[in-house]
Design an enzyme around this catalytic site. Structure first.
Site, PDB file in Angstrom:
ATOM      1  N   ASP A 104       0.824  -1.150  -0.009  1.00 23.44           N
ATOM      2  CA  ASP A 104       0.020  -0.004   0.260  1.00 23.44           C
ATOM      3  C   ASP A 104       1.016   1.189   0.091  1.00 23.44           C
ATOM      4  OD1 ASP A 104      -1.804   2.070   0.648  1.00 23.44           O
ATOM      5  OD2 ASP A 104      -3.101   0.577   1.581  1.00 23.44           O
ATOM      6  N   PHE A 153     -10.612  -0.361   0.079  1.00 26.30           N
ATOM      7  CA  PHE A 153     -10.187  -1.407   1.178  1.00 26.30           C
ATOM      8  C   PHE A 153     -10.569  -2.879   0.977  1.00 26.30           C
ATOM      9  CE2 PHE A 153      -9.834  -3.372   5.327  1.00 26.30           C
ATOM     10  CZ  PHE A 153      -8.782  -2.852   5.833  1.00 26.30           C
TER      11      PHE A 153
END
Length: 181
Positions: A104, A153
């Site tokens: 990420d 997410f």
């Protein structure tokens, strides 16, 4: 399944995951033939991917695990990296492959790579199931990428939200109401 009410959509199904892992396994096999490979799984999220990936890699590799925390119970990195469980074997003079569930911000991975090189690893490469390039805060090289994904997410296939949803076979997008309480 009890989780289904919190799934917004399936992003990558289990068949696509299995197909891509076979492809990555061939690449890794070719790159590490005849080398002293140490595969490091980053817990907890990477264990599912690591197990499936290793079954597709035809190299006699040693496996160890590290547990690194940068999230706590939220949905974005805290920026602070803590090693919860360190390696039980030496990386000195060895070719190392870090196996991650998701890259990420790049902060955790950058920290891990620097740490392993400081311990005199011969080489350090990375395989990740998922990559979110739009979220990078640190430029970090990832050699073996399963899938690039949008800034959502995600849960499933080892990835969790607050220690839930890891057992899902697919990678799914979590509904926002699950984490905006």
């Amino acid at each position: 399944m009890e989780h289904n009410d919190m799934i917004k959509q399936t992003l990558i199904d289990s068949k696509a995951i299995a197909k891509r892992i076979k492809e990555l396994g061939k690449l890794i096999t070719n790159d590490y033939k005849g080398k002293d490979l140490l595969v490091i799984g980053v817990l907890k999220g990477a264990w599912v991917y690591l197990a499936d990936l290793l079954r597709e890699v035809d190299v006699n590799a040693e496996v160890d695990f590290m547990s690194v925390s940068s999230y706590g119970s939220g949905t974005s990195t805290s920026g602070s990296i803590t090693i919860v469980k360190d390696l039980s074997v030496s990386v000195e003079g060895r070719d190392v492959l870090i196996v991650e569930d998701i890259v990420d911000s790049g902060l955790t991975l950058s920290h891990l790579k620097d740490l392993l090189y400081s311990r005199n690893a011969k080489s350090v490469e990375v395989s990740t199931l998922l990559s979110k390039p739009s979220r990078r805060r640190v430029d970090v090289e990832v050699k073996y990428i399963g899938f690039e994904i949008p800034d959502e997410f995600v849960i499933g296939y080892g990835l969790d939200f607050d220690e839930k949803y890891r057992a899902l076979r697919d990678v799914c997008v979590l509904k926002e109401e699950a984490y905006q309480k």
